[in-house]
Design an enzyme around this catalytic site. Structure first.
Site, PDB file in Angstrom:
ATOM      1  CG  ASN A  65       6.782   6.170  -0.818  1.00 19.69           C
ATOM      2  OD1 ASN A  65       7.573   6.645  -1.635  1.00 19.69           O
ATOM      3  ND2 ASN A  65       5.845   6.894  -0.223  1.00 19.69           N
ATOM      4  NE  ARG A  66       8.465  -1.165  -5.605  1.00 20.22           N
ATOM      5  CZ  ARG A  66       8.193  -0.373  -6.639  1.00 20.22           C
ATOM      6  NH1 ARG A  66       7.263   0.565  -6.519  1.00 20.22           N
ATOM      7  NH2 ARG A  66       8.842  -0.495  -7.770  1.00 20.22           N
TER       8      ARG A  66
END
Length: 218
Positions: free
Chosen positions: A196-197
């Site tokens: 999710n970065r």
């Protein structure tokens, strides 16, 4: 009218990073030890060109340039690469000793970012490394007026042949305009891709003779 990016749909390209994590408890106390551990893992994983790094310089007129080089040595005294001192990067570093290095090991979903200043290595070290290079690479250093405009490929090939004849059976001397740079870092950032970065980013910042360690937001 479609743009190039919309035609290729590159905006939809993405990858979820989930192989590893980087926590404070896993860190080595020294950034050099941390770098050595990660480079060793990159070598063991047989990543493509594990010592390749992006070297970024800034000219006297404040224009940045980047290119890929190979790291040739490292330790607590710094990170060493070799090049033509008359090249674009060599001239930039003569005018502005600030430099940035970036290693990217996609197979491990990792980056290492380094900021610091350079100085030329002593001539003995440059001589030693030059003589360790393959003979063809030694000739190449003499052939290439790196970053200068040349007429055509044939110009290089003709000069290469002339030098091979000139030095046949003889040692090839290191040209005075070719040698090493040592990067003395004041910052090393270790980046580990996460889902999710929300990546792990831990930075070592030099403070006099010690290193301050902080986690950065992704």
């Amino acid at each position: 009218m479609k743009t190039v990016s919309s035609m290729n749909n590159i905006s939809a390209l993405r990858m979820e990073y989930k192989k590893k994590e980087l926590t404070e408890r896993d860190l080595f106390p020294s950034p050099y030890q941390q770098f050595e551990a990660w480079l060793s893992e990159a070598l063991a994983a047989e990543v493509n060109e594990p010592t390749a790094m992006c070297v970024s310089t800034v000219s006297a007129d404040h224009k940045p340039s980047s290119r890929i080089l190979l790291l040739k040595d490292y330790g607590e005294e710094g990170f060493i690469f070799f090049t033509n001192y008359k090249s674009k990067k060599g001239k930039d570093l003569d005018e502005n000793s600030s430099v940035a290095l970036n290693f990217f090991w996609p197979e491990l979903e990792r980056q290492v970012r380094i900021e610091g200043r350079v100085q030329k290595t002593d001539s003995a070290l440059s001589d030693e490394y030059f003589q360790s290079r393959p003979r063809g690479s030694q000739i190449g250093a003499l052939v290439s007026s790196q970053s200068e405009i040349i007429q055509d490929r044939g110009t290089l090939e003709r000069l290469k042949l002339e030098l091979e004849i000139q030095y046949e059976g003889k040692p090839i001397p290191r040209p005075t305009y070719w040698g090493g740079f040592r990067v003395s870092p004041d910052l090393l950032e270790f980046w580990q891709g996460r889902p999710n970065r929300l990546h792990d980013r831990i930075v070592f910042s030099k403070n006099a003779t010690t290193w301050e360690v902080n986690r950065l937001a992704p």
